[in-house]
Design an enzyme around this catalytic site. Sequence first.
Site, PDB file in Angstrom:
ATOM      1  CD  GLU A 106      -2.852   0.859   2.255  1.00 16.83           C
ATOM      2  OE1 GLU A 106      -4.039   1.916   2.440  1.00 16.83           O
ATOM      3  OE2 GLU A 106      -3.071   0.175   2.903  1.00 16.83           O
TER       4      GLU A 106
ATOM      5  CG  HIS B 124       9.725  -4.781  -9.292  1.00 15.02           C
ATOM      6  ND1 HIS B 124      10.437  -5.037 -10.071  1.00 15.02           N
ATOM      7  CD2 HIS B 124       8.301  -4.687 -10.105  1.00 15.02           C
ATOM      8  CE1 HIS B 124       9.581  -6.357 -10.774  1.00 15.02           C
ATOM      9  NE2 HIS B 124       8.844  -6.531 -10.604  1.00 15.02           N
TER      10      HIS B 124
ATOM     11  CG  ASP C 226      13.699  -5.566  -9.714  1.00 11.84           C
ATOM     12  OD1 ASP C 226      13.627  -5.220  -8.670  1.00 11.84           O
ATOM     13  OD2 ASP C 226      13.243  -5.890 -10.575  1.00 11.84           O
TER      14      ASP C 226
ATOM     15  CG  ASN D 153       3.538 -14.467 -12.662  1.00 12.11           C
ATOM     16  OD1 ASN D 153       2.648 -15.057 -13.244  1.00 12.11           O
ATOM     17  ND2 ASN D 153       3.357 -15.911 -11.532  1.00 12.11           N
ATOM     18  CB  SER D 154       6.567  -9.222 -10.039  1.00 13.28           C
ATOM     19  OG  SER D 154       7.131  -8.504 -11.245  1.00 13.28           O
TER      20      SER D 154
ATOM     21  CB  THR E  97      12.986 -10.400 -12.275  1.00 13.92           C
ATOM     22  OG1 THR E  97      13.376 -11.677 -11.305  1.00 13.92           O
ATOM     23  CG2 THR E  97      13.069  -9.585 -12.335  1.00 13.92           C
TER      24      THR E  97
ATOM     25  CB  ILE F  16       7.086 -10.555 -19.433  1.00 13.81           C
ATOM     26  CG1 ILE F  16       6.117  -8.666 -18.736  1.00 13.81           C
ATOM     27  CG2 ILE F  16       6.550 -11.133 -17.711  1.00 13.81           C
ATOM     28  CD1 ILE F  16       4.754  -9.340 -19.050  1.00 13.81           C
TER      29      ILE F  16
ATOM     30  CG  LEU G  77      38.648  -2.002 -11.097  1.00  8.66           C
ATOM     31  CD1 LEU G  77      39.252  -2.379 -11.815  1.00  8.66           C
ATOM     32  CD2 LEU G  77      39.282  -1.873  -9.617  1.00  8.66           C
TER      33      LEU G  77
END
Length: 376
Positions: free
Chosen positions: A64, A116, A146, A219-220, A236, A238, A275
């Site tokens: 939320e 996300h 992610d 689905n993530s 993650t 599509i 680096l």
Amino acid sequence: MRRLWLIFAQTVTVCLGILFIVSTLRPQWLGWGPAPSAAPPDAVHGYAAAVERAAPAVVNIYTERHEDVPLIPLPGDPGLEQLLRRLPGFTQRQSSVSLGSGVIVRADGYILTNHHVIESADAIRVALHDGRQAPARLVGADPESDLAVLRVDLSDLPVIAFSPRREVRVGDVVLAIGNPFGVGQTTTMGIVSALGRNRLGINIYENFIQTDAAINPGNSGGALIDTRGELVGINTAIYSETGGSLGIGFAIPAAAAHSVLDQIIEHGSVRRGWLGLEPQDITPDLARAFRLREAAGVIVARVLPRGPAAAAGIQVGDIVRTLDGAPVRDSVDLLNRLAPLPQGTRVRLGLLRGGRALEVEARVGERPAVTRASHR
């Protein structure tokens, strides 16, 4: 004697003929094959055992977010917009709910999901497969891969199986479990279409498993499992122009996800080698401009002041050809090989500067945290 031999030969010939007919038409009479009504277990049960093993550890995540929405359209001037937002009664507080999935990876309540999925969330709630619900707190997140780690205070939690030695191959059957479009836990099937996918513009560090198992919004953060019910990836993203599944989905390999999990739990963030230089891939045009025989290695496009590369004497325009003696293919290869190195590690870089080969030694630093905008 000759007559007995003929009788024996005829008897053997008849028996062989009968054996051939029976073995062809009714092999089960000889115990050489299953009865016609018998069927292999997989044909009857499919992948039910794998789903039953993994599904209880896949959770639905509800986030939320509260934000102030203007009551009238705002002007295009940023300064005037900021001024109007501070006026009392000009904005109205509204809440929005987003959906996603997660995977319980430890019995003490740790859950892996995508960054996300929970990004900018003011409240996170988790619904388990057995019907229980609980608020979840954010332990830590890694926008560059992610991934995010949540924790819930519940007992008797199911944990997904994971084998660090499990090697995924192209062509392996995989199942995606998650909460697409908020319809509830759903399982889809496909195969591993490719490994090591990168340059997709999703994360900074990309090493995706590509699959044609249907992955849709919601689905993530869910689980990509094998036919034994073991975790092989975190779903993650599509590739889609419509928002629906087109058979091109991407999952973060489970081994990489567990490495991020361990670092977030131990340090609160992910530590990566760095680096302080910005590498750029060598295109055919750049190869001709630099008079290179092949487009291998990377060009140093930028050197951060007071960074490890600057301290080692690396300059803009240098071409990095090798890292610790091994050829550098491109910028992705260089970043991925530096990332797991601990801070303080010394590395040897083979450079090409003005057509002259040289080698420098640099001390690996820790990559600063990078704030990433939402890609969804």
